[in-house]
Scaffold this motif. Structure first.
Motif, mmCIF file in Angstrom:
data_model
loop_
_atom_site.group_PDB
_atom_site.id
_atom_site.type_symbol
_atom_site.label_atom_id
_atom_site.label_comp_id
_atom_site.label_asym_id
_atom_site.label_seq_id
_atom_site.Cartn_x
_atom_site.Cartn_y
_atom_site.Cartn_z
ATOM 1 N N THR A 158 25.826 55.369 58.810
ATOM 2 C CA THR A 158 25.661 57.214 58.403
ATOM 3 C C THR A 158 26.618 57.277 57.060
ATOM 4 O OG1 THR A 158 28.418 57.267 58.693
ATOM 5 C CG2 THR A 158 27.058 58.502 60.021
ATOM 6 N N THR A 159 26.484 56.163 56.422
ATOM 7 C CA THR A 159 26.779 56.247 54.781
ATOM 8 C C THR A 159 25.626 55.673 54.477
ATOM 9 O OG1 THR A 159 29.361 55.023 55.680
ATOM 10 C CG2 THR A 159 28.364 54.313 53.472
ATOM 11 N N ILE A 160 24.403 54.746 54.741
ATOM 12 C CA ILE A 160 23.594 54.065 54.489
ATOM 13 C C ILE A 160 22.512 55.803 53.785
ATOM 14 C CG2 ILE A 160 21.380 53.257 54.842
ATOM 15 C CD1 ILE A 160 22.911 50.823 55.660
ATOM 16 N N GLN A 161 22.983 56.513 55.071
ATOM 17 C CA GLN A 161 21.885 58.026 54.755
ATOM 18 C C GLN A 161 22.313 58.470 53.837
ATOM 19 O OE1 GLN A 161 18.909 58.882 57.397
ATOM 20 N NE2 GLN A 161 19.187 59.551 55.087
ATOM 21 N N ARG A 162 23.537 58.554 53.657
ATOM 22 C CA ARG A 162 24.476 59.400 51.976
ATOM 23 C C ARG A 162 23.884 58.304 50.914
ATOM 24 N NH1 ARG A 162 27.147 64.185 53.107
ATOM 25 N NH2 ARG A 162 27.952 64.044 55.578
ATOM 26 N N LEU A 163 23.402 57.129 51.141
ATOM 27 C CA LEU A 163 23.366 56.609 50.348
ATOM 28 C C LEU A 163 21.558 57.005 49.859
ATOM 29 C CD1 LEU A 163 24.579 52.648 49.578
ATOM 30 C CD2 LEU A 163 25.306 54.750 48.115
ATOM 31 N N THR A 165 40.737 43.982 45.897
ATOM 32 C CA THR A 165 41.270 43.359 46.937
ATOM 33 C C THR A 165 41.261 43.300 48.160
ATOM 34 O OG1 THR A 165 42.921 44.897 46.549
ATOM 35 C CG2 THR A 165 43.234 43.663 44.989
ATOM 36 N N GLN A 166 39.842 43.398 48.459
ATOM 37 C CA GLN A 166 39.599 44.109 49.676
ATOM 38 C C GLN A 166 40.170 42.881 50.589
ATOM 39 O OE1 GLN A 166 36.486 43.180 51.852
ATOM 40 N NE2 GLN A 166 35.028 41.789 50.679
ATOM 41 N N ALA A 167 39.392 41.635 50.352
ATOM 42 C CA ALA A 167 39.613 40.310 51.156
ATOM 43 C C ALA A 167 41.282 40.458 51.910
ATOM 44 C CB ALA A 167 39.231 38.937 50.598
ATOM 45 N N TRP A 168 42.078 40.840 51.259
ATOM 46 C CA TRP A 168 43.405 40.916 51.783
ATOM 47 C C TRP A 168 44.372 42.419 51.281
ATOM 48 C CZ3 TRP A 168 45.299 35.720 51.743
ATOM 49 C CH2 TRP A 168 44.160 34.833 50.658
ATOM 50 N N SER A 169 43.835 43.170 51.526
ATOM 51 C CA SER A 169 43.890 44.297 51.813
ATOM 52 C C SER A 169 43.422 46.024 52.208
ATOM 53 C CB SER A 169 45.234 45.127 50.312
ATOM 54 O OG SER A 169 43.520 45.308 49.176
ATOM 55 N N LEU A 170 42.228 45.326 52.570
ATOM 56 C CA LEU A 170 41.173 46.356 52.639
ATOM 57 C C LEU A 170 41.213 46.371 54.864
ATOM 58 C CD1 LEU A 170 39.829 48.646 53.260
ATOM 59 C CD2 LEU A 170 38.146 46.529 52.872
ATOM 60 N N ARG A 171 41.895 47.394 54.851
ATOM 61 C CA ARG A 171 42.180 47.483 56.493
ATOM 62 C C ARG A 171 41.101 48.970 57.007
ATOM 63 N NH1 ARG A 171 46.876 50.132 60.601
ATOM 64 N NH2 ARG A 171 46.450 48.348 61.945
ATOM 65 N N GLU A 172 39.699 47.873 57.808
ATOM 66 C CA GLU A 172 38.379 49.142 57.451
ATOM 67 C C GLU A 172 39.102 50.224 57.830
ATOM 68 O OE1 GLU A 172 36.881 44.978 57.572
ATOM 69 O OE2 GLU A 172 38.622 46.220 58.919
ATOM 70 N N THR A 173 39.914 50.732 59.192
ATOM 71 C CA THR A 173 40.361 52.517 58.925
ATOM 72 C C THR A 173 40.567 53.331 58.007
ATOM 73 O OG1 THR A 173 42.321 51.365 59.649
ATOM 74 C CG2 THR A 173 40.477 51.501 61.590
ATOM 75 N N ASP A 174 41.012 52.179 56.818
ATOM 76 C CA ASP A 174 41.581 52.704 55.651
ATOM 77 C C ASP A 174 40.472 53.775 55.101
ATOM 78 O OD1 ASP A 174 43.997 51.988 56.442
ATOM 79 O OD2 ASP A 174 43.741 50.940 54.558
ATOM 80 N N LEU A 175 39.102 53.342 55.521
ATOM 81 C CA LEU A 175 38.025 54.330 54.737
ATOM 82 C C LEU A 175 37.596 55.309 55.507
ATOM 83 C CD1 LEU A 175 35.589 51.040 54.627
ATOM 84 C CD2 LEU A 175 37.123 51.499 52.679
ATOM 85 N N PHE A 176 37.783 55.926 56.286
ATOM 86 C CA PHE A 176 37.776 57.009 56.601
ATOM 87 C C PHE A 176 38.197 58.126 56.434
ATOM 88 C CE2 PHE A 176 39.610 60.353 59.370
ATOM 89 C CZ PHE A 176 37.866 60.776 60.023
ATOM 90 N N GLY A 177 39.799 57.609 55.631
ATOM 91 C CA GLY A 177 39.784 59.194 55.216
ATOM 92 C C GLY A 177 38.803 59.173 53.568
ATOM 93 N N GLN A 192 35.984 58.432 53.480
ATOM 94 C CA GLN A 192 34.628 59.266 53.546
ATOM 95 C C GLN A 192 34.811 60.748 53.772
ATOM 96 O OE1 GLN A 192 34.276 56.505 57.203
ATOM 97 N NE2 GLN A 192 32.261 55.500 56.169
ATOM 98 N N ARG A 193 35.584 61.032 54.681
ATOM 99 C CA ARG A 193 35.967 61.922 54.982
ATOM 100 C C ARG A 193 36.212 63.094 53.720
ATOM 101 N NH1 ARG A 193 32.653 61.768 58.211
ATOM 102 N NH2 ARG A 193 33.170 61.933 59.900
ATOM 103 N N LYS A 194 36.818 62.728 52.571
ATOM 104 C CA LYS A 194 36.955 63.650 51.885
ATOM 105 C C LYS A 194 35.808 63.376 50.516
ATOM 106 C CE LYS A 194 41.655 62.239 51.044
ATOM 107 N NZ LYS A 194 42.307 61.181 49.492
ATOM 108 N N TYR A 235 30.203 56.563 47.358
ATOM 109 C CA TYR A 235 29.316 56.080 48.838
ATOM 110 C C TYR A 235 29.140 54.445 48.273
ATOM 111 C CZ TYR A 235 29.203 60.000 51.267
ATOM 112 O OH TYR A 235 29.642 61.377 51.326
ATOM 113 N N GLY A 236 28.889 53.903 47.115
ATOM 114 C CA GLY A 236 28.059 52.587 46.654
ATOM 115 C C GLY A 236 29.173 51.908 47.279
ATOM 116 N N TYR A 237 30.750 52.199 46.637
ATOM 117 C CA TYR A 237 31.718 51.094 47.520
ATOM 118 C C TYR A 237 32.365 51.697 48.516
ATOM 119 C CZ TYR A 237 33.210 50.437 42.345
ATOM 120 O OH TYR A 237 33.488 49.905 40.877
ATOM 121 N N ILE A 238 32.095 52.537 49.589
ATOM 122 C CA ILE A 238 32.122 52.242 50.812
ATOM 123 C C ILE A 238 31.077 51.379 51.469
ATOM 124 C CG2 ILE A 238 32.482 53.836 53.351
ATOM 125 C CD1 ILE A 238 33.310 55.726 51.130
ATOM 126 N N TYR A 239 30.105 51.628 51.184
ATOM 127 C CA TYR A 239 28.659 50.492 51.521
ATOM 128 C C TYR A 239 29.254 48.889 51.592
ATOM 129 C CZ TYR A 239 24.429 47.971 51.637
ATOM 130 O OH TYR A 239 23.073 47.511 51.915
#
Length: 442
Positions: A106-111, A286-298, A300-302, A339-343
């Motif tokens: 879905t992110t690729i389609q948006r991009l 900082t994604q390697a140390w601080s990212l929980r992929e589910t955090d991206l949901f918020g 994406q929705r915004k 969207y590029g960052y999320i991808y």
């Protein structure tokens, strides 16, 4: 969560499905928000099965209906559920399984939609997406005998749409003269760099003028307004590049004129998008140390809701007036960049459970250090390797029967962590062997 304009289901058979999916989505959101413990596969799989069960009921209810029905609230809730399940699969390290593909597709389609709308992009943009789509297709193919046909059909439809959009964009680049490919890429970079300067906290006239100097340099190699080869012959298929050049000039002029100040009617939308972009930018560092992929949901929705609130592609203010060119392009740039960052964050997600990520990240750091030591000429004596060996041994001692346990659980990603540990051991061995060879020589 939903846009206020989304209609409710008209078919009475869809209402109970919607109600059950709302409960499942609530459970998925609670799981996402619970930071007190690691997410485990056994937490996610029952919720996945619930969603698939409802999809099969929905497919049966809609089988005889017109497939071009307008999306209703049920479709949006179902999309939320699949997005959350996809991100949860990534969080537990099951990146190479079919459900994990949904969010990326879905992110690729948006991009792709935004690249087509913007009308300028480079081969680099499309090359990355091409490779990602190939790997996601391989993931689907591996899951054919494991996952529900309802899920696979949905994902294949998403990927097919992505491929159609990608092909259209590739055809747009194919008309370019090969001799102008580098110039085209430079112009795309200038446009994006100008937009980046335009959204910085402190506007820099110097940076924009530097970009205009690059345009002047490109223009200096033109003859009578045309791009030419070394012999002065006019290059074919250059209209797109000339149009892009003109666009760069006009955009840099507009940005210099506005000095980073957006129309006040769109200030609120601008600040919301700027905050999302900046937060994602920080996460990417900082994604390697601080990212929980589910955090991206918020995020994406915004972004989705802001994107979908446009009218005929235009941003509108509270009174329904469309944005001027500067505001429109600035807001679109921020959405595309986000969207590029999320991808980028999704494709860099490691196939390792969040429970094992601390160990995995330590080994990644250790590996980088050992490679740098090796490339800089190695060590002068074996004692210099003691800190690395001690760290490796301390990580190795965490294993029980070759597995890393977190409490009673064996998290996903054991193979990746063990392979990285073995690679680090090999690097230490190579460095130690090189020292031994030198010491043995007369």
């Amino acid at each position: 969560m939903e846009s206020p304009a989304v209609p409710v289901p008209l078919d009475p058979r869809e209402q109970p499905i919607l109600e059950r999916l709302l409960r499942t989505r609530d459970a998925l959101l609670l799981l996402k928000q619970d930071k007190s413990s690691y997410i485990k596969s056994r937490d996610v799989l029952p919720l996945y099965e619930e969603v698939i069960g409802e999809v099969e009921k929905l497919n049966a209810a809609r089988k005889e209906q017109d497939r071009r029905l307008i999306h209703n609230r049920l479709d949006y809730v179902l999309d939320d559920c699949f997005q959350l399940i996809s991100l949860l699969f990534l969080t537990v390290g099951r990146n190479n399984e079919a459900p994990a593909v949904y969010s990326l597709a879905t992110t690729i389609q948006r991009l792709l939609d935004h690249l087509e709308e913007a009308g300028f992009y480079s081969a680099k943009d499309l090359n990355s997406i091409t490779k990602t789509l190939e790997s996601t297709q391989e993931t689907l193919d591996r899951g054919r005998n494991t996952y529900s046909p309802a899920l696979l059909t949905l994902l294949e439809s998403r990927l097919e749409q992505c491929q159609i959009s990608l092909k259209r964009l590739q055809e747009g680049l194919n008309v370019l003269s090969p001799s102008l490919a580098q110039t085209h890429e430079t112009l795309v970079s200038i446009l994006r760099s100008t937009s980046a300067v335009n959204t910085r906290p402190k506007f820099s006239t110097t940076e924009v003028n530097s970009l205009r100097d690059q345009l002047k340099k490109i223009e200096s190699h033109m003859k009578d307004g045309n791009f030419v080869d070394a012999d002065g012959n006019v290059l074919p298929s250059q209209e797109n590049v000339k149009t892009l050049m003109d666009r760069c000039w006009r955009w840099t002029e507009t940005v210099l004129e506005r000095q980073g100040k957006i129309h006040e009617a769109f200030q609120e939308q601008y600040e919301r998008l700027l905050e999302i972009r900046n937060q994602l930018d920080r996460l990417s560092v900082t994604q390697a140390w601080s990212l929980r992929e589910t955090d991206l949901f918020g995020y994406q929705r915004k972004l989705d809701r802001i994107d979908e609130a446009r009218v005929n592609g235009n941003f509108v203010d509270a009174e329904g007036h469309t944005a001027d060119l500067h505001a429109q392009r600035t807001l679109l740039y921020l959405i595309r960049r986000s969207y590029g960052y999320i991808y980028a964050l999704l494709i860099s997600s490691e196939p390792v459970s969040e429970a094992l990520l601390p160990v995995y990240n330590q080994l990644q750091t250790l590996r980088r250090c050992l490679i740098e030591v090796k490339e800089s000429g190695g060590v002068s004596n074996s004692r210099e390797l003691y800190p690395y060996s001690m760290k490796l041994n301390s990580i190795d001692n965490m294993r029980v029967d070759g597995k890393f346990y977190i409490g009673p659980d064996i998290p996903e990603g054991q193979g990746s962590v063990n392979a990285l540990l073995a690679e680090c051991y090999d690097l230490v061995w190579d460095l130690r062997a090189a020292v031994a060879d030198e010491e043995s020589q007369p």
